[in-house]
Design an enzyme around this catalytic site. Structure first.
Site, PDB file in Angstrom:
ATOM      1  N   ASP A  50     -10.674   4.224  13.033  1.00 37.05           N
ATOM      2  CA  ASP A  50      -9.958   5.390  13.562  1.00 37.05           C
ATOM      3  C   ASP A  50     -10.390   5.625  15.010  1.00 37.05           C
ATOM      4  O   ASP A  50     -11.587   5.671  15.297  1.00 37.05           O
ATOM      5  CB  ASP A  50     -10.250   6.625  12.707  1.00 37.05           C
ATOM      6  CG  ASP A  50      -9.517   6.561  11.371  1.00 37.05           C
ATOM      7  OD1 ASP A  50      -8.848   5.538  11.114  1.00 37.05           O
ATOM      8  OD2 ASP A  50      -9.613   7.514  10.579  1.00 37.05           O
ATOM      9  N   LYS A  54      -8.943  12.629  20.459  1.00 40.35           N
ATOM     10  CA  LYS A  54      -9.325  13.869  21.157  1.00 40.35           C
ATOM     11  C   LYS A  54     -10.781  13.773  21.610  1.00 40.35           C
ATOM     12  O   LYS A  54     -11.642  13.389  20.821  1.00 40.35           O
ATOM     13  CB  LYS A  54      -9.189  15.067  20.216  1.00 40.35           C
ATOM     14  CG  LYS A  54      -7.749  15.391  19.887  1.00 40.35           C
ATOM     15  CD  LYS A  54      -7.657  16.638  19.042  1.00 40.35           C
ATOM     16  CE  LYS A  54      -6.203  16.877  18.668  1.00 40.35           C
ATOM     17  NZ  LYS A  54      -6.035  17.669  17.465  1.00 40.35           N
ATOM     18  N   THR A 119      -6.990  -8.436   8.190  1.00 41.29           N
ATOM     19  CA  THR A 119      -6.842  -7.212   7.406  1.00 41.29           C
ATOM     20  C   THR A 119      -5.357  -6.866   7.278  1.00 41.29           C
ATOM     21  O   THR A 119      -4.515  -7.415   7.986  1.00 41.29           O
ATOM     22  CB  THR A 119      -7.561  -6.011   8.068  1.00 41.29           C
ATOM     23  OG1 THR A 119      -6.865  -5.687   9.274  1.00 41.29           O
ATOM     24  CG2 THR A 119      -9.012  -6.298   8.359  1.00 41.29           C
TER      25      THR A 119
END
Ligand code: SAM
Length: 165
Positions: A50, A54, A119
């Protein structure tokens, strides 16, 4: 490893029955700091983590100045490191951070892995033609002896005293 990917891994591992494996489900940073021993891994694969775009969430990234030590110290001397992301800004930041990591030798890979996608996300993104930034490297020191990343070390405050008695 988190959520559904843990289940997929376990199912595949049971089917393929390699001689030894262990799957641990949990928060990667917690596992790296409190569960997994430094210097235990001969390879570290991080694919499409991830990106936490921000800035107030950057410290949750696996590769941030304040987390990179936790992750890379898992490698033993000569341990291999592979990374891929489709989030190119984050990938470039990872390149910058890793470039300052003492003892890590890495290169960008300008083509897919020889054996094909590693993946599910990589397979999907290759079909979509999305650009992917891939890195591969080797840690030339043992993770137990690796110095702190200079950027992370700046965040550490220490006070010492000399007992004169
Ligand atoms: C974009 S997916 C990529 C999955 C897989 N690596 C792949 O390439 O197909 C990101 C995965 O990372 C997991 N994840 C995000 N933060 C995590 C953390 N702190 N610890 C463990 N897993 C995490 C998410 O749950 C999600 O399954």
């Amino acid at each position: 490893m988190a959520g559904e990917y843990h289940g997929i891994f376990v199912e595949r591992a049971r089917r393929q029955a390699p001689s030894n494996w262990l799957a641990i489900r949990g928060d990667a940073l917690y596992l790296a700091s409190a569960v997994l021993p430094a210097g235990f891994a001969s390879a570290l694969h991080v694919y499409f983590p991830d990106p936490w775009p921000k800035s107030r969430h950057h410290k949750r990234r696996l590769f941030d100045p304040q987390t990179v030590d936790l992750v890379l110290r898992l490698l033993r001397r000569g341990g291999r490191f592979s990374f891929a992301t489709d989030f190119l800004d984050y990938g470039e930041r990872v390149v910058e951070i890793l470039a300052g990591y003492p003892g890590l030798c890495f290169t960008r890979r300008d083509r897919p892995w020889d054996e094909g996608p590693r993946t599910n996300y990589e397979a999907k993104y290759e079909v979509e033609g999305r650009p992917i930034l891939r890195l591969e490297g080797i840690l030339e020191v043992d993770g137990r002896e690796a110095p702190l990343h200079p950027l992370g070390a700046k965040a550490v405050l220490a006070a010492t005293w000399v007992d004169e008695d």
